[in-house]
Design a protein around this motif. Structure first.
Motif, short mmCIF file in Angstrom:
data_model
loop_
_atom_site.label_atom_id
_atom_site.label_comp_id
_atom_site.label_asym_id
_atom_site.label_seq_id
_atom_site.Cartn_x
_atom_site.Cartn_y
_atom_site.Cartn_z
N GLU A 95 0.84 -1.26 0.00
CA GLU A 95 -0.01 0.12 0.07
C GLU A 95 0.83 1.24 0.12
OE1 GLU A 95 -3.16 -0.55 0.16
OE2 GLU A 95 -3.27 -2.74 0.68
N ILE A 96 0.98 1.90 -1.13
CA ILE A 96 1.77 3.20 -1.49
C ILE A 96 1.05 4.41 -1.74
CG2 ILE A 96 3.63 4.01 -2.56
CD1 ILE A 96 4.49 1.14 -3.19
N GLU A 97 1.29 5.32 -0.84
CA GLU A 97 1.02 6.81 -1.33
C GLU A 97 2.17 7.71 -1.21
OE1 GLU A 97 -2.33 8.10 1.21
OE2 GLU A 97 -3.44 6.43 0.98
N LEU A 98 1.97 8.40 -2.67
CA LEU A 98 3.12 9.30 -2.73
C LEU A 98 2.42 10.71 -3.15
CD1 LEU A 98 5.48 7.52 -5.04
CD2 LEU A 98 5.96 8.13 -2.77
N TYR A 99 2.81 11.83 -2.38
CA TYR A 99 2.35 13.11 -2.51
C TYR A 99 3.49 14.10 -3.10
CZ TYR A 99 -1.73 11.71 0.13
OH TYR A 99 -3.13 11.11 0.29
N PHE A 100 3.48 14.89 -4.06
CA PHE A 100 4.67 15.71 -4.54
C PHE A 100 3.96 17.07 -4.44
CE2 PHE A 100 5.37 11.50 -6.73
CZ PHE A 100 6.77 11.41 -6.32
N ILE A 101 4.86 17.75 -3.61
CA ILE A 101 4.54 19.32 -3.43
C ILE A 101 4.95 19.94 -4.73
CG2 ILE A 101 4.50 21.24 -1.93
CD1 ILE A 101 3.45 18.60 -0.98
N ASN B 247 -1.23 -7.00 -6.91
CA ASN B 247 -1.01 -6.65 -5.37
C ASN B 247 -0.37 -5.14 -5.16
OD1 ASN B 247 -2.12 -9.21 -4.87
ND2 ASN B 247 -0.33 -10.19 -5.38
N ARG B 248 -0.13 -4.32 -6.03
CA ARG B 248 0.26 -2.96 -5.78
C ARG B 248 -0.81 -2.15 -5.61
NH1 ARG B 248 4.21 0.25 -9.53
NH2 ARG B 248 2.29 0.90 -10.17
N TRP B 249 -0.90 -1.51 -4.65
CA TRP B 249 -1.78 -0.20 -4.75
C TRP B 249 -1.27 0.82 -4.35
CZ3 TRP B 249 -7.52 -0.82 -3.67
CH2 TRP B 249 -8.14 0.35 -3.57
N LEU B 250 -1.18 1.74 -5.50
CA LEU B 250 -0.30 2.97 -5.84
C LEU B 250 -1.08 4.13 -6.08
CD1 LEU B 250 2.35 4.45 -6.04
CD2 LEU B 250 2.32 3.86 -8.34
N THR B 251 -1.02 5.22 -5.13
CA THR B 251 -1.61 6.34 -5.33
C THR B 251 -0.56 7.58 -5.15
OG1 THR B 251 -3.51 5.68 -3.85
CG2 THR B 251 -3.29 8.19 -4.10
N VAL B 252 -0.90 8.39 -6.44
CA VAL B 252 0.03 9.33 -6.68
C VAL B 252 -0.52 10.81 -6.81
CG1 VAL B 252 1.85 10.20 -8.13
CG2 VAL B 252 1.79 7.82 -8.05
N VAL B 253 -0.50 11.80 -5.89
CA VAL B 253 -1.00 12.91 -5.93
C VAL B 253 -0.03 14.06 -6.13
CG1 VAL B 253 -2.27 14.48 -4.31
CG2 VAL B 253 -2.73 11.92 -4.24
N PHE B 254 -0.36 15.18 -7.01
CA PHE B 254 0.34 16.51 -7.00
C PHE B 254 -0.50 17.55 -6.46
CE2 PHE B 254 1.42 13.35 -10.61
CZ PHE B 254 3.02 13.41 -10.65
N THR B 255 0.05 18.36 -5.54
CA THR B 255 -0.52 19.28 -5.08
C THR B 255 0.40 20.51 -4.65
OG1 THR B 255 -1.74 20.16 -3.34
CG2 THR B 255 -0.12 18.29 -2.66
N GLY B 256 -0.08 21.85 -4.60
CA GLY B 256 0.64 22.92 -4.18
C GLY B 256 0.63 23.33 -3.01
N ASP B 257 -0.23 22.47 -2.39
CA ASP B 257 -0.59 22.85 -0.84
C ASP B 257 -0.15 21.75 0.16
OD1 ASP B 257 -1.44 23.48 1.56
OD2 ASP B 257 -3.58 23.75 1.19
N PRO B 258 0.98 21.77 0.91
CA PRO B 258 1.62 20.86 1.58
C PRO B 258 0.59 20.18 2.58
CG PRO B 258 3.37 22.63 1.75
CD PRO B 258 1.70 23.03 0.78
N GLU B 259 -0.43 20.85 3.07
CA GLU B 259 -1.34 20.35 4.13
C GLU B 259 -2.03 19.18 3.39
OE1 GLU B 259 -3.91 22.99 5.78
OE2 GLU B 259 -2.33 24.42 6.55
#
Length: 317
Positions: A266-272, A302-314
């Protein structure tokens, strides 16, 4: 005949588990029967231990079917998908943990019983029939462990790895029983015959002391998965990949969240992204997601990958 071969297909995780379950049930009932006939509680324990293992293997097979069907089948029940929208991977560590706890509990109970028997003078048993059972069981357990280990070299299943360990443990128990019963038979009619009543509870106690610690690592890993403990090796890999990705594309920073739940990652990646960065099309953002997905690797059901791009660190906290 071909249908039977497909059921016990040793190239498939489920086929190997079916084979293991069938052999385990035969050995468990054989052990309980021989144990009651010979008067050996250690053989009865061996049979009961195998029966618990068979029951958990059957439960493991059901869970494997559910996980595999959910991951690759489009025709799975709509109601099931709606109730478990995050998948069914969490069932795997629950079953593994329960399996380990039950085996430890059974061994602890047998250890207490064996100590009580030693303190009360031991028990007499029929060594001849006990020897036959022990010899047959050693051969059967060692054989199925070798077959299953070889099959799992290609499959790479944690369920099968635990099952192989269980077979090795069973073979060790049976080998210890075989040696003890040979000694018991050899001392009959000699000045050492007085030790005969103590042989069965003594070997049972020794076996329990040896096998109790073996499932502990499996229980510990299962609990780590259930409580979503971050796997160090996978987090290190993600940090390396994400940091390089941030530097390459001029982003501000990233946040990585990861957990291993059974066979799933279970992987979540957030890029600011800089707030004043130029606008991109949806297609361009998706190309960046594909790029980071390839860098993360291990793309599969079996890989759950979420990739998010945002300008707000919150949004990444």
């Amino acid at each position: 005949m071909s249908g039977l071969l497909s059921i016990f297909d040793l190239s498939d995780e489920r086929g190997v588990l079916r084979t293991s379950i069938a052999v385990t049930f035969v050995i468990s009932f054989l052990g309980i029967g021989f144990g009651l006939f010979s008067g050996s509680f250690s053989i009865v324990f061996d049979g009961v231990y195998s029966l618990i293992d068979a029951g958990m293997s059957l439960l493991s097979l059901i869970v494997v079917n559910l996980i595999t069907s959910y991951a690759v089948a489009d025709h799975l029940s709509r109601k099931l998908r709606e109730r478990f929208s995050f998948g069914l991977w969490h069932l795997e560590p629950m079953v593994l943990g329960l399996n380990g706890i039950l085996l430890i509990s059974a061994a602890l109970y047998a250890l207490v019983t064996a100590i009580g028997s030693l303190l009360s003078g031991g028990r007499d048993l029929e060594f001849g029939s006990a020897l036959i059972y022990a010899a047959v069981t050693v051969i059967a357990c060692a054989g199925i462990a070798a077959v299953e280990w070889r099959a799992n070299r290609k499959i790479g299943s944690e369920f099968l790895r635990l099952d192989v360990r269980g077979w090795i443990m069973s073979a060790g128990i049976s080998a210890a029983l075989l040696i003890a019963f040979m000694i018991g038979l050899a001392v009959q009619g000699t000045s050492w015959q007085w030790i005969s009543p103590y042989i069965d509870p003594a070997v049972l106690a020794a076996v329990c002391v040896l096998i109790i610690p073996l499932p502990v690592s499996t229980v510990r890993q299962a609990l780590a998965d259930i409580f979503l403990v971050t796997p160090v090796d996978l987090k290190k890999h993600l940090d390396t990949v994400a940091a390089a990705f941030v530097a390459k594309h001029g982003f501000v920073s990233y946040r990585a969240y990861v957990a291993r739940v059974g066979r799933s990652k279970e992987i979540e990646l957030y890029f600011i992204v800089p707030a004043d960065a130029p606008a991109r099309t949806i297609g361009e953002w998706d190309m960046l997601r594909d790029e980071i997905g390839d860098l993360v690797g291990d793309d599969g059901p079996n890989r759950w990958l979420t990739v998010v791009f945002t300008g707000d660190p919150e949004w990444a906290e």
